[in-house]
Design a protein around this motif. Structure first.
Motif, PDB file in Angstrom:
ATOM      1  N   GLU A 120       0.834  -1.199   0.000  1.00 33.32           N
ATOM      2  CA  GLU A 120       0.000   0.000   0.000  1.00 33.32           C
ATOM      3  C   GLU A 120       0.869   1.250   0.000  1.00 33.32           C
ATOM      4  OE1 GLU A 120      -3.811  -1.746   2.547  1.00 33.32           O
ATOM      5  OE2 GLU A 120      -2.130  -0.798   3.606  1.00 33.32           O
ATOM      6  N   CYS A 121       1.957   1.208   0.755  1.00 32.68           N
ATOM      7  CA  CYS A 121       2.874   2.359   0.794  1.00 32.68           C
ATOM      8  C   CYS A 121       3.514   2.578  -0.574  1.00 32.68           C
ATOM      9  CB  CYS A 121       3.946   2.145   1.853  1.00 32.68           C
ATOM     10  SG  CYS A 121       3.304   1.991   3.544  1.00 32.68           S
ATOM     11  N   ARG A 122       3.891   1.497  -1.240  1.00 31.05           N
ATOM     12  CA  ARG A 122       4.487   1.634  -2.578  1.00 31.05           C
ATOM     13  C   ARG A 122       3.468   2.163  -3.572  1.00 31.05           C
ATOM     14  NH1 ARG A 122       6.932  -3.243  -0.874  1.00 31.05           N
ATOM     15  NH2 ARG A 122       5.447  -4.538  -2.011  1.00 31.05           N
ATOM     16  N   ARG A 123       2.231   1.724  -3.438  1.00 27.97           N
ATOM     17  CA  ARG A 123       1.173   2.221  -4.322  1.00 27.97           C
ATOM     18  C   ARG A 123       0.969   3.725  -4.127  1.00 27.97           C
ATOM     19  NH1 ARG A 123      -1.636   2.959  -8.809  1.00 27.97           N
ATOM     20  NH2 ARG A 123      -3.836   3.455  -8.429  1.00 27.97           N
ATOM     21  N   LEU A 124       0.979   4.181  -2.882  1.00 25.99           N
ATOM     22  CA  LEU A 124       0.835   5.614  -2.619  1.00 25.99           C
ATOM     23  C   LEU A 124       1.998   6.383  -3.217  1.00 25.99           C
ATOM     24  CD1 LEU A 124      -0.495   8.067  -1.336  1.00 25.99           C
ATOM     25  CD2 LEU A 124       0.633   7.469   0.826  1.00 25.99           C
ATOM     26  N   LYS A 125       3.202   5.845  -3.111  1.00 29.47           N
ATOM     27  CA  LYS A 125       4.364   6.523  -3.666  1.00 29.47           C
ATOM     28  C   LYS A 125       4.226   6.674  -5.190  1.00 29.47           C
ATOM     29  CE  LYS A 125       8.349   5.418  -1.890  1.00 29.47           C
ATOM     30  NZ  LYS A 125       9.623   4.678  -1.632  1.00 29.47           N
ATOM     31  N   GLU A 358      16.859  11.079  11.090  1.00 29.19           N
ATOM     32  CA  GLU A 358      17.574   9.796  11.048  1.00 29.19           C
ATOM     33  C   GLU A 358      16.592   8.636  10.911  1.00 29.19           C
ATOM     34  OE1 GLU A 358      20.301   6.616  11.471  1.00 29.19           O
ATOM     35  OE2 GLU A 358      20.449   8.667  10.705  1.00 29.19           O
ATOM     36  N   PHE A 359      15.498   8.670  11.652  1.00 37.03           N
ATOM     37  CA  PHE A 359      14.518   7.581  11.538  1.00 37.03           C
ATOM     38  C   PHE A 359      13.890   7.547  10.152  1.00 37.03           C
ATOM     39  CE2 PHE A 359      10.105   6.126  11.654  1.00 37.03           C
ATOM     40  CZ  PHE A 359      10.295   4.827  12.092  1.00 37.03           C
ATOM     41  N   LEU A 360      13.457   8.693   9.658  1.00 33.14           N
ATOM     42  CA  LEU A 360      12.728   8.731   8.384  1.00 33.14           C
ATOM     43  C   LEU A 360      13.601   8.343   7.199  1.00 33.14           C
ATOM     44  CD1 LEU A 360      10.495  11.916   8.778  1.00 33.14           C
ATOM     45  CD2 LEU A 360       9.760   9.535   8.752  1.00 33.14           C
ATOM     46  N   ARG A 361      14.908   8.578   7.286  1.00 36.63           N
ATOM     47  CA  ARG A 361      15.747   8.289   6.131  1.00 36.63           C
ATOM     48  C   ARG A 361      15.827   6.790   5.833  1.00 36.63           C
ATOM     49  NH1 ARG A 361      21.105   6.474   6.457  1.00 36.63           N
ATOM     50  NH2 ARG A 361      21.897   6.242   8.587  1.00 36.63           N
ATOM     51  N   GLY A 362      15.536   5.946   6.831  1.00 40.64           N
ATOM     52  CA  GLY A 362      15.692   4.513   6.640  1.00 40.64           C
ATOM     53  C   GLY A 362      14.444   3.759   6.246  1.00 40.64           C
ATOM     54  N   ILE A 363      13.276   4.394   6.327  1.00 39.88           N
ATOM     55  CA  ILE A 363      12.035   3.712   5.951  1.00 39.88           C
ATOM     56  C   ILE A 363      11.690   4.051   4.505  1.00 39.88           C
ATOM     57  CG2 ILE A 363      11.144   3.630   8.306  1.00 39.88           C
ATOM     58  CD1 ILE A 363       9.371   6.062   7.578  1.00 39.88           C
ATOM     59  N   ASP A 364      10.974   3.155   3.832  1.00 45.80           N
ATOM     60  CA  ASP A 364      10.698   3.343   2.409  1.00 45.80           C
ATOM     61  C   ASP A 364       9.311   3.916   2.150  1.00 45.80           C
ATOM     62  OD1 ASP A 364      12.089   3.013  -0.115  1.00 45.80           O
ATOM     63  OD2 ASP A 364      10.492   1.607  -0.662  1.00 45.80           O
ATOM     64  N   ASN A 365       8.601   4.345   3.186  1.00 46.20           N
ATOM     65  CA  ASN A 365       7.318   5.020   2.994  1.00 46.20           C
ATOM     66  C   ASN A 365       7.517   6.335   2.260  1.00 46.20           C
ATOM     67  OD1 ASN A 365       7.483   3.493   5.581  1.00 46.20           O
ATOM     68  ND2 ASN A 365       5.303   3.912   5.695  1.00 46.20           N
ATOM     69  N   PRO A 366       6.499   6.822   1.570  1.00 48.87           N
ATOM     70  CA  PRO A 366       6.554   8.222   1.137  1.00 48.87           C
ATOM     71  C   PRO A 366       6.512   9.114   2.366  1.00 48.87           C
ATOM     72  CG  PRO A 366       4.378   7.289   0.710  1.00 48.87           C
ATOM     73  CD  PRO A 366       5.248   6.158   1.162  1.00 48.87           C
ATOM     74  N   PRO A 389      18.146  10.253  -1.271  1.00 53.65           N
ATOM     75  CA  PRO A 389      19.413  10.285  -2.011  1.00 53.65           C
ATOM     76  C   PRO A 389      19.285   9.819  -3.454  1.00 53.65           C
ATOM     77  CG  PRO A 389      19.388   8.460  -0.444  1.00 53.65           C
ATOM     78  CD  PRO A 389      18.197   9.307  -0.142  1.00 53.65           C
ATOM     79  N   GLU A 390      18.253   9.016  -3.764  1.00 53.68           N
ATOM     80  CA  GLU A 390      18.069   8.510  -5.127  1.00 53.68           C
ATOM     81  C   GLU A 390      17.178   9.422  -5.971  1.00 53.68           C
ATOM     82  OE1 GLU A 390      19.794   5.924  -6.104  1.00 53.68           O
ATOM     83  OE2 GLU A 390      20.623   5.756  -4.069  1.00 53.68           O
ATOM     84  N   ASN A 391      16.689  10.516  -5.376  1.00 49.92           N
ATOM     85  CA  ASN A 391      15.793  11.429  -6.098  1.00 49.92           C
ATOM     86  C   ASN A 391      14.616  10.663  -6.705  1.00 49.92           C
ATOM     87  OD1 ASN A 391      14.851  13.881  -7.073  1.00 49.92           O
ATOM     88  ND2 ASN A 391      16.163  13.879  -8.883  1.00 49.92           N
ATOM     89  N   GLU A 392      13.947   9.896  -5.868  1.00 49.85           N
ATOM     90  CA  GLU A 392      12.851   9.031  -6.291  1.00 49.85           C
ATOM     91  C   GLU A 392      11.539   9.815  -6.364  1.00 49.85           C
ATOM     92  OE1 GLU A 392      10.652   4.894  -4.848  1.00 49.85           O
ATOM     93  OE2 GLU A 392      12.104   5.908  -3.547  1.00 49.85           O
ATOM     94  N   PRO A 393      10.891   9.893  -7.518  1.00 47.56           N
ATOM     95  CA  PRO A 393       9.615  10.602  -7.612  1.00 47.56           C
ATOM     96  C   PRO A 393       8.575   9.983  -6.667  1.00 47.56           C
ATOM     97  CG  PRO A 393      10.485  10.131  -9.798  1.00 47.56           C
ATOM     98  CD  PRO A 393      11.338   9.368  -8.827  1.00 47.56           C
ATOM     99  N   GLY A 394       7.875  10.840  -5.934  1.00 46.89           N
ATOM    100  CA  GLY A 394       6.866  10.370  -5.001  1.00 46.89           C
ATOM    101  C   GLY A 394       7.384  10.119  -3.602  1.00 46.89           C
ATOM    102  N   ARG A 395       8.689  10.124  -3.431  1.00 48.21           N
ATOM    103  CA  ARG A 395       9.260   9.869  -2.107  1.00 48.21           C
ATOM    104  C   ARG A 395       9.027  11.037  -1.153  1.00 48.21           C
ATOM    105  NH1 ARG A 395      11.181   7.228   2.469  1.00 48.21           N
ATOM    106  NH2 ARG A 395      13.139   8.142   3.193  1.00 48.21           N
ATOM    107  N   VAL A 396       9.257  12.284  -1.620  1.00 52.24           N
ATOM    108  CA  VAL A 396       9.213  13.441  -0.720  1.00 52.24           C
ATOM    109  C   VAL A 396       8.140  14.435  -1.163  1.00 52.24           C
ATOM    110  CG1 VAL A 396      10.472  15.469   0.095  1.00 52.24           C
ATOM    111  CG2 VAL A 396      11.624  13.261  -0.007  1.00 52.24           C
ATOM    112  N   THR A 397       7.339  14.852  -0.201  1.00 54.35           N
ATOM    113  CA  THR A 397       6.398  15.954  -0.367  1.00 54.35           C
ATOM    114  C   THR A 397       6.862  17.113   0.506  1.00 54.35           C
ATOM    115  OG1 THR A 397       4.519  14.489  -0.816  1.00 54.35           O
ATOM    116  CG2 THR A 397       4.014  16.713  -0.054  1.00 54.35           C
ATOM    117  N   LEU A 398       7.057  18.272  -0.096  1.00 53.89           N
ATOM    118  CA  LEU A 398       7.442  19.463   0.655  1.00 53.89           C
ATOM    119  C   LEU A 398       6.173  20.237   1.004  1.00 53.89           C
ATOM    120  CD1 LEU A 398      10.617  20.606  -1.329  1.00 53.89           C
ATOM    121  CD2 LEU A 398      10.476  19.211   0.751  1.00 53.89           C
TER     122      LEU A 398
END
Length: 528
Positions: A120-125, A358-366, A389-398
């Motif tokens: 579900e997390c990957r689908r949201l991303k 530090e915590f958020l950088r290690g989880i793969d959720n958006p 670090p991979e500039n993954e679309p959908g990973r970060v919302t500002l």
């Protein structure tokens, strides 16, 4: 010339304290957009380097050449674990008096079932990646802080009403924007809140007590006993989150919000308001369109019209809770925070060299980053390097929250810096947190006109910069509360006491929220 900056901070979750003469400095050398440098760094001879003690976290930032500083990453890209945040400085985390009870609670949650699943997390991303490309819009809303007492009082009706309202708003936005709308609720985990001060006073009173930090941590009652942090509250929050998610899944998957029954999607008390009547006009148009599709032999009963996708989110503030619900996904080899689909780091806890990041950088959720006026452009880029670090679309919302009248001062520098780095992010507007004020009667409130003004400024600046304003983030409820001033119903300051139910910050009620959705839809439609 090398510039060295050192910072250290006590971690309140670790029981043993160090004396000043026990503190030793630890040096870390990193470079943006890369892993460790190939060769070992050279340090001045007078720089003391040693091992890090468990209770104190020492972080070193290094800026390199003279003309142009290189921003450095202050957390190790090589080693991460769900508990690695415990060796970092941390803010906004309570100090529990009973460490044994805290440990027992964490161990119990580590054995608990996940609230959400990695797929579900990957689908949201994937959906948020479409927003980053300008192909969709994200509607993010719900309570400022969820409440144990409100859940008991309404028996889940408050969740149903807020869910229904979010679906109504998404329909309005889809109709006007001609784009899919990603729907995310501030639900099933939004029980902890950062506070600007560790202490607070009762309305118009002199008595001062530790601040209420959300039902997951302590109680809203204004007495000393209620304000003691209690680990057992994490268990209650977990159980309420479980019930909330079960209800949301039933509502989303049970045909309750089938677009073919769109006239049933309305809150009773909103029906007779101007916003409710206008929504019925939209509903009539959508029903006509669906009927036309059927008459043409086009399927109008796809899952997209019958079952809305809906995700839950909260601020990743109370890290013992988040760590305990983090699970390893064998299919992908990655870790996921199973407390919610989407987590964000707040404006008060987004320091690049501290525990929450530090915590958020290690989880793969958006994930989201709250961006307030105090966020330096360099720190924003450091955060993106650390968290994506991979500039993954959908990973970060500002999620930009600067206040009405200040968007032109801050948003351009954010957008230009992110664009220059080639970053792919979702831009979302939080028009709530920068527009707080205290009424003469002592109630915290927000003015609808200021909320709308910030949204308009956010949209206009993006238009000028040829950037895409991809979302809105609201504190709102499906209840007919009286917490924010203004709107078409012209709620006045003198009416705040009539139904002010939030234990924390004021929320838009259903009428105000739907009105904002209409205005936002019109704003976007003009540019299509």
């Amino acid at each position: 010339m090398l510039l060295y900056a050192f910072s250290f901070c006590y971690n309140p979750l670790l029981s043993k304290q160090l004396e000043k003469n026990d503190i030793v400095q630890t040096c870390h050398w990193f470079e943006r957009k890369t892993s460790f440098l190939g060769s070992a760094p050279r340090f001045p001879s007078n720089l003391a380097c040693g091992k890090r003690k468990n209770t104190w976290s020492v972080v070193t930032c290094v800026a390199v050449p003279q003309k142009k500083a290189t921003i450095v990453q202050t957390t190790s890209p090589k080693t991460w674990s769900p508990d690695s945040w415990r060796n970092m400085p941390i803010k906004q985390v309570p100090e529990y008096p009973d460490k044994d009870q805290l440990e027992a609670t964490e161990n119990r949650l580590k054995k608990a079932l996940p609230l959400v699943f990695s797929g579900e997390c990957r689908r949201l991303k994937e959906q948020l990646a479409k927003v980053a490309r300008g192909e969709a819009f994200v509607l993010h809303g719900g309570d400022c802080a969820e409440s144990f007492s409100e859940f008991e009082r309404y028996g889940g009706d408050n969740i149903k009403d807020t869910f229904t309202l979010l679906i109504q708003m998404s329909i309005v936005l889809m109709y006007g924007l001609r784009r899919p709308v990603v729907k995310i609720g501030r639900m099933a985990g939004q029980f902890a809140k950062p506070r600007s001060s560790p202490y607070e006073k009762a309305k118009n009173a002199e008595l001062e007590l530790p601040s209420y930090r959300g039902d997951m941590i302590n109680g809203p009652e204004f007495n000393a006993q209620a304000r003691i942090p209690d680990p057992a509250r994490m268990i209650q929050a977990y159980h309420q989150s479980t019930a909330t998610i079960n209800l949301l899944r039933s509502l989303a998957g049970g045909g309750f919000l089938d677009l073919n029954r769109i006239h049933d999607i309305n809150l009773q008390f909103v029906n007779e308001t101007p916003q409710g009547k206008r929504f019925l006009e939209y509903a009539n148009s959508i029903s006509d369109a669906l009927a036309f599709m059927k008459s043409c032999g086009i399927q109008a009963d796809s899952p997209n019209t019958r079952t809305p996708e809906f995700c839950v989110s909260h601020e990743a503030l109370l890290l013992p809770y988040e760590e305990a619900l983090t699970r390893y996904d064998e299919e992908t080899g990655k870790y996921y925070a199973t407390s919610g689909h989407f987590l964000w780091v707040g404006d008060r806890t987004r320091q690049p060299d501290c525990g929450h990041v530090e915590f958020l950088r290690g989880i793969d959720n958006p994930i989201g980053i709250k961006c307030g006026p105090s966020l330096a452009t360099d720190d924003l880029l450091r955060l993106l390097d650390i968290l994506d670090p991979e500039n993954e679309p959908g990973r970060v919302t500002l999620i930009v929250r600067v206040g009405a009248g200040r968007v032109a001062e801050h948003l351009p520098r954010f957008v230009e810096a992110v664009r220059k780095e080639g970053r792919q992010v979702v831009w979302s507007c939080d028009p709530m947190h920068g527009n707080m004020e205290t009424s003469k009667s002592g109630y915290k409130t927000r003015r609808f006109e200021n909320i709308l003004a910030e949204v308009k400024e956010f949209y206009e600046i993006h238009r000028q910069l040829d950037s895409y304003p991809g979302g809105i983030h609201l504190e709102m409820t499906g209840q007919n509360v009286t917490e924010c001033i203004g709107g078409m119903m012209e709620l006045e300051e003198s009416q705040l006491s009539q139904r002010y139910e939030s234990p924390c910050d004021p929320r838009l009620n259903a009428s105000q929220s739907l009105e904002l959705a209409f205005l936002l839809s019109e704003l976007f439609r003009k540019s299509l």
